[in-house]
Design a protein around this motif. Structure first.
Motif, PDB file in Angstrom:
ATOM      1  N   THR A 296       0.843  -1.199   0.000  1.00 61.32           N
ATOM      2  CA  THR A 296       0.000   0.000   0.000  1.00 61.32           C
ATOM      3  C   THR A 296       0.876   1.245   0.000  1.00 61.32           C
ATOM      4  N   ASP A 297       0.234   2.382  -0.226  1.00 63.28           N
ATOM      5  CA  ASP A 297       0.846   3.714  -0.122  1.00 63.28           C
ATOM      6  C   ASP A 297       2.138   3.831  -0.937  1.00 63.28           C
ATOM      7  N   ALA A 298       1.962   3.822  -2.253  1.00 64.53           N
ATOM      8  CA  ALA A 298       3.111   3.842  -3.155  1.00 64.53           C
ATOM      9  C   ALA A 298       3.970   5.092  -2.982  1.00 64.53           C
ATOM     10  N   THR A 299       3.336   6.232  -2.816  1.00 62.10           N
ATOM     11  CA  THR A 299       4.105   7.480  -2.734  1.00 62.10           C
ATOM     12  C   THR A 299       5.003   7.493  -1.497  1.00 62.10           C
ATOM     13  N   SER A 300       4.428   7.161  -0.330  1.00 60.65           N
ATOM     14  CA  SER A 300       5.212   7.165   0.903  1.00 60.65           C
ATOM     15  C   SER A 300       6.303   6.104   0.865  1.00 60.65           C
ATOM     16  N   THR A 301       5.969   4.943   0.337  1.00 53.72           N
ATOM     17  CA  THR A 301       6.954   3.861   0.270  1.00 53.72           C
ATOM     18  C   THR A 301       8.109   4.219  -0.656  1.00 53.72           C
ATOM     19  N   THR A 302       7.794   4.768  -1.803  1.00 52.15           N
ATOM     20  CA  THR A 302       8.841   5.142  -2.771  1.00 52.15           C
ATOM     21  C   THR A 302       9.744   6.227  -2.192  1.00 52.15           C
ATOM     22  N   ASN A 303       9.149   7.273  -1.669  1.00 50.19           N
ATOM     23  CA  ASN A 303       9.944   8.369  -1.098  1.00 50.19           C
ATOM     24  C   ASN A 303      10.766   7.881   0.091  1.00 50.19           C
ATOM     25  N   GLY A 304      10.182   6.952   0.868  1.00 45.53           N
ATOM     26  CA  GLY A 304      10.890   6.432   2.033  1.00 45.53           C
ATOM     27  C   GLY A 304      12.132   5.653   1.658  1.00 45.53           C
ATOM     28  N   PHE A 305      12.022   4.812   0.643  1.00 46.49           N
ATOM     29  CA  PHE A 305      13.209   4.060   0.214  1.00 46.49           C
ATOM     30  C   PHE A 305      14.287   5.008  -0.307  1.00 46.49           C
ATOM     31  N   VAL A 306      13.900   5.991  -1.097  1.00 42.84           N
ATOM     32  CA  VAL A 306      14.882   6.935  -1.646  1.00 42.84           C
ATOM     33  C   VAL A 306      15.607   7.653  -0.508  1.00 42.84           C
ATOM     34  N   ALA A 307      14.850   8.078   0.501  1.00 41.23           N
ATOM     35  CA  ALA A 307      15.461   8.770   1.640  1.00 41.23           C
ATOM     36  C   ALA A 307      16.334   7.833   2.458  1.00 41.23           C
ATOM     37  N   ALA A 308      15.904   6.585   2.634  1.00 43.16           N
ATOM     38  CA  ALA A 308      16.676   5.620   3.419  1.00 43.16           C
ATOM     39  C   ALA A 308      17.994   5.273   2.736  1.00 43.16           C
ATOM     40  N   PHE A 309      17.964   5.090   1.408  1.00 41.70           N
ATOM     41  CA  PHE A 309      19.209   4.803   0.687  1.00 41.70           C
ATOM     42  C   PHE A 309      20.180   5.978   0.834  1.00 41.70           C
ATOM     43  N   LYS A 310      19.664   7.177   0.701  1.00 43.17           N
ATOM     44  CA  LYS A 310      20.515   8.365   0.813  1.00 43.17           C
ATOM     45  C   LYS A 310      21.106   8.471   2.214  1.00 43.17           C
ATOM     46  N   ARG A 311      20.274   8.193   3.228  1.00 40.69           N
ATOM     47  CA  ARG A 311      20.742   8.269   4.607  1.00 40.69           C
ATOM     48  C   ARG A 311      21.837   7.254   4.886  1.00 40.69           C
ATOM     49  N   ALA A 312      21.684   6.038   4.362  1.00 47.21           N
ATOM     50  CA  ALA A 312      22.694   4.992   4.571  1.00 47.21           C
ATOM     51  C   ALA A 312      24.049   5.428   4.027  1.00 47.21           C
ATOM     52  N   VAL A 313      24.054   6.024   2.846  1.00 51.02           N
ATOM     53  CA  VAL A 313      25.319   6.485   2.246  1.00 51.02           C
ATOM     54  C   VAL A 313      25.910   7.621   3.075  1.00 51.02           C
ATOM     55  N   GLU A 314      25.052   8.536   3.513  1.00 51.49           N
ATOM     56  CA  GLU A 314      25.538   9.660   4.323  1.00 51.49           C
ATOM     57  C   GLU A 314      26.187   9.179   5.624  1.00 51.49           C
ATOM     58  N   LEU A 315      25.677   8.067   6.168  1.00 50.48           N
ATOM     59  CA  LEU A 315      26.236   7.514   7.403  1.00 50.48           C
ATOM     60  C   LEU A 315      27.464   6.639   7.158  1.00 50.48           C
ATOM     61  N   GLY A 316      27.828   6.459   5.906  1.00 47.25           N
ATOM     62  CA  GLY A 316      29.042   5.710   5.580  1.00 47.25           C
ATOM     63  C   GLY A 316      28.858   4.217   5.446  1.00 47.25           C
ATOM     64  N   HIS A 317      27.632   3.758   5.329  1.00 50.14           N
ATOM     65  CA  HIS A 317      27.383   2.325   5.171  1.00 50.14           C
ATOM     66  C   HIS A 317      27.535   1.929   3.700  1.00 50.14           C
TER      67      HIS A 317
END
Length: 585
Positions: free
Chosen positions: A21-42
């Motif tokens: 469900t909730d394609a918009t929130s899910t899509t935006n959430g993954f994009v933000a999570a991937f970006k956050r992981a890189v910013e944290l050095g993972h």
């Protein structure tokens, strides 16, 4: 959530739903999570089992395949649980991309499952007329990116290509041009891509390895291929050019219009694949198609096992090598067009029309192939500078073995063929037929050439001829026929040359096994100033001929040193005879 090098996404924090469900929130959430992981050095992100609905449509109305879906950053490895299912939210857009790698580098995607909206899509037609096919919906898009690995991913049912690898911008066009480089697609399963399963435009260093590529197409749009390397050029200018591509150890099944097309591409290797439909090299250069098994088992012969078009006007040659392939169940086994083509060591079986077909071809070698089919084994047509050597053909009970038609500078040497007929030459010049073994199993010519052909025969063996073993209409060119063996001829005439002048017929050995009297050894009519030297004619079963040498309907023939054991020499008053001898049986 972190665990050393691995980043585990907090779905609640990023608004990701794992229940479809909730394609918009899910899509935006993954994009933000991937970006956050890189910013944290993972260096890696893990995505667990779940169903994730993705808004794959970009913001642009005309090219909505750009800028949407899960947009991956650089320097990341995303590891997806095998039951992590990413579903494209059904839409009416002409294009989309579920996983979108645009202008990034050092990205790896492992595992997971992507499902497009092909069967739920709204193919609305109130769009730009050039986009009404809706064929730009991609499961994974790699655009202008570098050092990308896509491994063990299942992608299916996209409205366009399941995987699309291309450039940002085009070659030789205003604006930026960034090809995708060093992309690996390994151990993936691609099914039912509406346009293609995997396609590539401008890319350098693409590897497609150990993938299952199944059921592309099924709609009215094209190309509907398992893999489509679709370069593009116009007026000798390249705009898209796949380059340095390797397709190895893949399995193709039931793709709508073919297994693989390599078009306007360079330095491509297709090696060790299992296919049930054709591989084509189009206009491409420096292509090797090697050690593939191309087997059509539908019971209906498809058109080509390996196909081609010709040399591109922007290139000096194709430089194609087709070697070591096993091809079964096609009308034509290998269509070899273009310039500088080698076809060698292939095995062709169950071919219904033509085994190997050098057509509109320049500088080709066809060697050491085995063709076991009731078909025309090799047809050289409208080609030049062609060498056909060391091939073996069997089973042509209703066909001649080799045809040379409207060609020049052709060498047929050291071939071994069994067929209804042997070699047939028409409208061709400088054709040399040397050291071939022709076993005739039907009532057609062993070697035939028409009045528009220039042919030289040397050291051939023609066996069991039930029709004329060597027949030539030699009006325009002088023929050179030397050292041939016609063994156990069953027909009335072993060698028949009609017309022309200054033919040399020398050192030929002719034996008959007709089972009855009558017949002619060398039958020369309508010719002038020809030479018959040192030929031998004899019967092997006790019967006799009418004339061993028949030249009465020609003029000024020089017959010197010929021997025979039956019949007489029927010559013209203008002929010159010396040292000819009838031997006892």
């Amino acid at each position: 959530m972190t665990n050393g090098w691995m980043y585990f996404i907090d779905f609640e924090q990023f608004g990701i739903k794992d229940d479809g469900t909730d394609a918009t929130s899910t899509t935006n959430g993954f994009v933000a999570a991937f970006k956050r992981a890189v910013e944290l050095g993972h260096s890696a992100v893990y995505v667990p089992e779940g169903t994730y609905l993705i808004d794959a449509v970009g913001v642009g109305d005309y090219l909505p395949e750009y800028g949407g879906g899960l947009q991956f950053p650089s320097n990341i490895e995303v590891i997806l649980h095998e039951k992590a299912l990413f579903k494209v939210q059904p839409n009416d857009s002409t294009g989309y991309a579920c996983f979108n790698l645009e202008g990034v580098e050092n990205v790896t995607i492992r595992g997971g499952h992507i499902v497009g909206d092909r069967h739920e899509h709204n193919y609305r037609q109130d769009v730009n007329e050039n986009r009404r096919t809706h064929e730009w919906g991609f499961g994974i898009q790699v655009r202008g990116s570098k050092n990308v690995t896509i491994e063990d991913v299942t992608i299916e049912d996209c409205t366009g290509d399941n995987i699309w690898v291309t450039s940002k911008g085009m070659m030789n066009w205003p604006g930026v041009y960034i090809p995708s480089e060093s992309v690996t697609i390994r151990k993936c399963r691609t099914l039912r891509g509406r346009r293609n399963n995997i396609a590539a435009g401008a890319s350098v260093g693409l590897l497609i390895d150990d993938c299952d590529i199944i059921e592309a197409g099924g709609d009215e749009i094209g190309p509907q291929l398992g893999i489509d390397l679709e370069g593009y050029a116009d007026n000798s200018i390249k705009y898209q050019h796949p380059y340095e591509i390797n397709v190895i150890n893949c399995r193709f099944k039931d793709n709508g219009r073919g297994s693989m097309n390599i078009n306007v591409s360079g330095k491509v290797n297709a090696i060790g694949n299992f296919c049930d439909d054709y591989i084509g090299y189009g206009f491409s250069t420096d292509v090797t198609i090697s050690n593939n098994v191309i087997t059509n088992e539908t019971g209906v012969h498809k058109k080509f096992g390996i196909d081609s078009i010709r040399k591109s006007t922007s290139e000096t040659a194709n430089r194609v090598v087709v070697t070591g392939n096993v091809i079964r169940g096609f009308q034509t086994g290998i269509a070899a067009r273009g310039k500088t083509v080698t076809v060698s060591n292939n095995i062709l079986e169950d071919i219904s029309s033509i085994g190997i077909y050098p057509y509109l071809c320049d500088q080709a070698v066809v060697s050491s192939n085995i063709i076991d089919s009731d078909c025309l084994h090799i047809w050289v047509r409208e080609s030049k500078d062609i060498k056909v050597s060391d091939n073996k053909g069997t089973g042509a009970a209703n066909n001649v073995s080799i045809k040379v038609d409207a060609s020049k500078d052709v060498l047929l040497s050291d071939n071994e063929f069994s067929g209804k007929g042997g070699v047939r030459v028409s409208r061709s010049t400088n054709v040399r037929i040397v050291d071939n073994d022709i076993d005739l199993i039907g009532s057609d010519y062993g070697i035939y050439f028409d009045k528009q052909s220039e042919v030289h025969l040397r050291d051939n063996l023609v066996k069991n001829a039930a029709f004329t073993a060597i027949m030539g209409y030699a009006d325009q060119y002088s023929s050179y026929i030397k050292g041939n063996i016609i063994q156990d001829c069953k027909y009335m005439i072993a060698m028949h040359i009609d017309g022309g002048s200054k033919h040399m017929i020398k050192d030929n050995d002719i034996t008959f096994r007709r089972g009855s009297n009558a017949g002619y050894g060398v039958y020369l009519i309508g010719a002038n100033d020809s030479r018959l030297h040192n030929n031998d004619i004899r019967v092997m079963d006790g019967f006799g001929l009418i004339n061993s040498f028949y030249t009465i309907q020609s003029t000024n023939t020089k017959l010197v040193g010929n021997t025979y054991d039956t019949g007489e020499m029927k010559t013209n008053d203008t002929d010159f005879l010396r040292y000819n001898e009838k031997l006892p049986k």
